[in-house]
Enzyme design. Structure first.
Site, PDB file in Angstrom:
ATOM      1  N   ASP A 473       0.836  -1.198   0.000  1.00  0.00           N
ATOM      2  CA  ASP A 473       0.000   0.000   0.000  1.00  0.00           C
ATOM      3  C   ASP A 473       0.877   1.256   0.000  1.00  0.00           C
ATOM      4  O   ASP A 473       2.084   1.206   0.322  1.00  0.00           O
ATOM      5  CB  ASP A 473      -0.880  -0.043   1.268  1.00  0.00           C
ATOM      6  CG  ASP A 473      -2.166   0.758   1.135  1.00  0.00           C
ATOM      7  OD1 ASP A 473      -2.286   1.542   0.193  1.00  0.00           O
ATOM      8  OD2 ASP A 473      -3.037   0.597   2.016  1.00  0.00           O
ATOM      9  N   ASP A 543     -10.735   1.752  -3.326  1.00  0.00           N
ATOM     10  CA  ASP A 543     -11.335   1.508  -2.011  1.00  0.00           C
ATOM     11  C   ASP A 543     -12.847   1.531  -2.106  1.00  0.00           C
ATOM     12  O   ASP A 543     -13.534   1.179  -1.147  1.00  0.00           O
ATOM     13  CB  ASP A 543     -10.878   2.577  -1.011  1.00  0.00           C
ATOM     14  CG  ASP A 543      -9.535   2.223  -0.389  1.00  0.00           C
ATOM     15  OD1 ASP A 543      -9.097   1.071  -0.544  1.00  0.00           O
ATOM     16  OD2 ASP A 543      -8.925   3.106   0.253  1.00  0.00           O
TER      17      ASP A 543
HETATM   18  C1  DGJ Z   1      -5.848   1.866   1.879  1.00  0.00           C
HETATM   19  C2  DGJ Z   1      -6.184   0.636   1.092  1.00  0.00           C
HETATM   20  O1  DGJ Z   1      -6.694   0.974  -0.144  1.00  0.00           O
HETATM   21  C3  DGJ Z   1      -7.148  -0.208   1.892  1.00  0.00           C
HETATM   22  O2  DGJ Z   1      -7.535  -1.327   1.138  1.00  0.00           O
HETATM   23  C4  DGJ Z   1      -6.506  -0.605   3.178  1.00  0.00           C
HETATM   24  O3  DGJ Z   1      -5.422  -1.455   2.932  1.00  0.00           O
HETATM   25  C5  DGJ Z   1      -6.069   0.630   3.949  1.00  0.00           C
HETATM   26  N1  DGJ Z   1      -5.271   1.508   3.142  1.00  0.00           N
HETATM   27  C6  DGJ Z   1      -5.316   0.253   5.180  1.00  0.00           C
HETATM   28  O4  DGJ Z   1      -4.792   1.326   5.829  1.00  0.00           O
END
Ligand code: DGJ
Length: 723
Positions: A473, A543
């Site tokens: 990430d 997300d």
């Molecule tokens: C952003 C990501 O897109 C999510 O899927 C998740 O992993 C969060 N960060 C965790 O902080």
């Protein structure tokens, strides 16, 4: 043969359906001549255009430059005779910013040479290298062209070498510039934001400039490194498209400029606003690679060309066509609220559901109980997980599953032991408080000591984790752009040096763990770009897991990137982002258009729901090969109407999957799902309807659907040829 020397200093790049012709003019300026549908290989376009000079009104005065640059320069320069946007600007040691590049020579290499700076490039064969030289500056620019005949693609990049004694400074070094004779185009770019990545943006080309890009140090959610010129008649299946996908993950720049004569210049490369690069005597700079695609059959063929290209020449061959894990990711179901008991119970709950990998997302390390602390402290939080990651991964294995783990290696919270020990390891401005975003700073990966530290920390974490899948990430963009170890005249290099650091880290980790599948992520689907696909065969697309919104996001993502790269999870309804309720059928059928996975709290899901999940995963396994290898044919597009339909067809046309999605349920009207891309003569059995129809009927007449029970629903049909 894809690279043909037509005459002295004249070149013809030839793909299956296109020609690209350019060469030096009689002033030795490298000039573009033609790009479009294939023309005969020996076509000599040297004298086709009456004038190659932009302006020659000083031609008669001795001692004065007697001509200005070509009207269609292949790599336009700054400040020497014309006023359009340029590809390169070099400042010499006297502060003069003039460059003048003349044809010097060429070579054809049997194999595409490796790039030395670590920027990901596509694998490839025969490559034309054309050298240009500025004798006053002693500066050499080499332009690299590799042709991918079957995919109708050319890759382009530039290499700039300071052959003089004194240092020079690059103020701009783009990857590609392409001139067209008119401006009868619409300009397609992909805009977005968090939760709404890669939305089509179509603007008519007009006098002036349409430019996109960013200064965020990340290819970003906001504007993808992509631009295309579309003839006005372009549809999914018709019309000329000239597209450019830039393989770069940092700040980028794309533009389409129409000049006073109505000519269009399309460009792409590193964002000049946040870039300078000092070249000492003898040093070279390599630009990222631009992937040019020409389609004479609309956007559909463009997408299929890009999909084949990224699958065959960029994504790791070890994974690209391999069935992918169906993961359950802990994030949407648990966020930071877990301990070992809850995780073990969650794993027990999904045992036997066909979910094959349990992924522990953010929150397993340091004092990471929320997003305010802990990033950088890559040690298991033993209060939450007293048995360490091993207890969790062992439990997965006992349940017949694999284990996956989330990391965010580039970042650091000021509230962390790492920051307390090394407050100087972040990118921030001198004598000012650092800017926080999601409570975090960016580690200064331009520094060797920081990069080596994080390489070792991540190597240790991954080795000890027992994971077969890693989610990488990256949750903030770059501001300040200043590094403590660089001299003042190199601070303009911070963003590019940072992204080179990211590439080095990604190369190191993916090569150290060749059997681990790495998935990319950047606060959802930010930094989803061609360069990242070199490390990440799949990428968290957004997300936003709402089925309706995903239809739009996956459409824009699929314009360039293969469906096998779209990580798409079914999550709980109502959706945690927008509260929209959708059926499990809709969520599953939309997620099955990419790499299927799940996000939910298994302790809140009934036995019945788990058995539906198991059935759906079994169905997904029957169509997964299409997602990995097939061709995408789009029909209706949700951005332009209420419904979306697309068909993914195997290369031999024997198997296909068709999905039809409707947003709002209308009172009247028939619902007709029409396929695309099938063999018109073959008979296809539609498994879900127990019916057989010819390809021509499926594509032209379609299937009349039952009225849908509510809004936001999707049906999916599996088609198998029986003859
Ligand atoms: C952003 C990501 O897109 C999510 O899927 C998740 O992993 C969060 N960060 C965790 O902080």
């Amino acid at each position: 043969m894809s690279i043909i020397q037509i005459a002295e200093k004249q070149f013809h790049l030839r793909g299956k359906d296109f020609s690209y012709v350019f060469g030096a003019d009689h002033f030795d300026y490298l000039s573009h001549k033609y790009y479009g549908s294939a023309i005969s290989e020996d076509a000599d376009l040297r004298y086709f255009y009456r004038s190659h000079v932009y302006n020659d009104y000083t031609a008669h005065i001795p001692g004065v430059r007697d001509r200005f640059s070509s009207i269609y320069p292949e790599y336009p320069v700054a400040n020497y005779g014309e006023f359009r946007d340029y590809a390169i600007c070099v400042e010499d040691s006297r502060g003069c910013r003039v460059t003048d590049l003349h044809y010097e020579g060429f070579e054809i290499l049997a194999q595409k040479p490796a790039i030395s700076s670590g920027i990901p490039t596509a694998r490839g064969g025969e490559t034309l290298v054309v050298s240009l030289f500025d004798a006053t500056l002693s500066l050499r620019v080499k332009l690299y062209y590799t042709v991918y005949e079957e995919e109708n693609i050319i890759t382009r990049r530039a290499e700039i070498e300071n052959c003089g004694k004194d240092p020079v400074k690059l103020l701009r070094a783009l990857s590609v510039s392409l001139d067209f004779y008119d401006h009868d185009f619409n300009v397609l770019t992909l805009r977005g934001g968090h939760h709404e990545e890669r939305h089509e943006c179509l603007t008519p080309a007009n006098y002036g400039k349409i430019s996109v890009g960013n200064c965020r140090g990340n290819s970003s959610h906001q504007h993808s490194p992509f631009i295309a010129l579309l003839r006005p008649n372009v549809t999914e299946e018709t019309g000329d498209v000239y597209a450019c996908s830039l393989m770069y993950s940092g700040s980028h720049y794309e533009c389409a400029e129409v000049d006073q004569y109505g000519k269009t210049r399309m460009m792409a490369g590193i964002q000049p606003e946040t870039f300078t690069w000092k070249l000492e005597s003898g040093e070279r700079f390599e630009t990222p690679e631009a992937i040019l695609c020409y389609s004479n059959e609309g956007l559909g063929k463009m997408s299929r060309s890009y999909h084949d290209f990224y699958r065959n020449y960029v994504i790791n061959p070890n994974f690209v066509y391999r069935p992918r894990p169906v993961v359950l990711n802990s994030w949407e179901g648990m966020h930071f609220n877990f301990d070992n008991k809850r995780l073990l119970a969650a794993i027990d709950a999904v045992k036997g559901s066909e979910i094959d990998t349990f992924v522990l997302d953010d929150g397993w390390f340091g004092a990471r109980n929320n997003d305010k602390a802990g990033l950088g402290d890559w040690f298991v939080n033993t209060e939450k997980l007293p048995g360490g990651l091993k207890e969790i991964s062992d439990h997965c294995h006992e349940a017949g599953m694999n284990f996956g783990l989330w990391i965010e290696p580039e970042m650091i919270n000021p509230d962390s032991d790492l920051y307390r020990a090394h407050p100087d390891w972040i990118i921030s401005a001198p004598d000012r408080k650092p800017v926080l975003s999601r409570n975090q700073c960016i580690l200064d990966l331009t520094r060797r000591d920081v990069l080596d530290y994080i390489k070792n920390a991540m190597h240790r974490v991954i080795s000890e984790s027992g994971a077969t899948y890693i989610k990488w990430d990256c949750n903030r963009h770059m501001t300040e752009n200043w590094s403590r170890l660089l001299p003042a005249d190199r601070q303009g290099e911070v963003q590019h040096r940072y992204i080179l650091g990211v590439y080095e880290l990604a190369t190191y980790l993916t090569e150290s763990f060749p059997e681990i599948l790495f998935e990319g992520c950047s606060g959802g689907g930010g930094r989803f770009d061609g360069a990242m696909l070199k490390f990440f065969p799949q990428y968290w697309t957004s997300d936003n897991t709402d089925a309706n919104d995903r239809v739009e996001i996956q459409y824009g993502t699929g314009l360039c990137f293969p469906l096998s790269t779209h990580s798409s999870h079914v999550s709980a309804s109502p959706n945690i982002r927008n509260g929209r309720s959708t059926s499990v059928r809709a969520r599953t059928n939309i997620a099955r258009q990419g790499v299927l996975g799940y996000e939910f709290d298994p302790l809140r899901v009934s036995e019945e729901e788990l058995s539906t999940i198991a059935e759906n995963i079994k169905k997904h396994r029957t169509t997964e090969k299409l997602i990995l290898e097939g061709d995408l044919y789009r029909r209706e597009n949700r951005l332009h109407g209420n419904v979306m339909s697309q068909t993914v067809v195997s290369k031999d046309k024997n198997h296909a999957m068709m999905v039809f999605y409707q947003a709002l349920n209308p009172h009247n009207g028939d619902l007709i799902a029409r396929a695309a891309g099938l063999d018109p003569e073959k008979h296809y059995r539609i498994e879900e309807l127990d019916m057989t129809l010819r390809g021509s009927v499926l594509c032209n007449v379609g299937i009349f659907l039952e009225r849908m029970p509510g809004d936001f629903d999707a049906v999916l049909f599996t088609l198998n040829a029986i003859d």
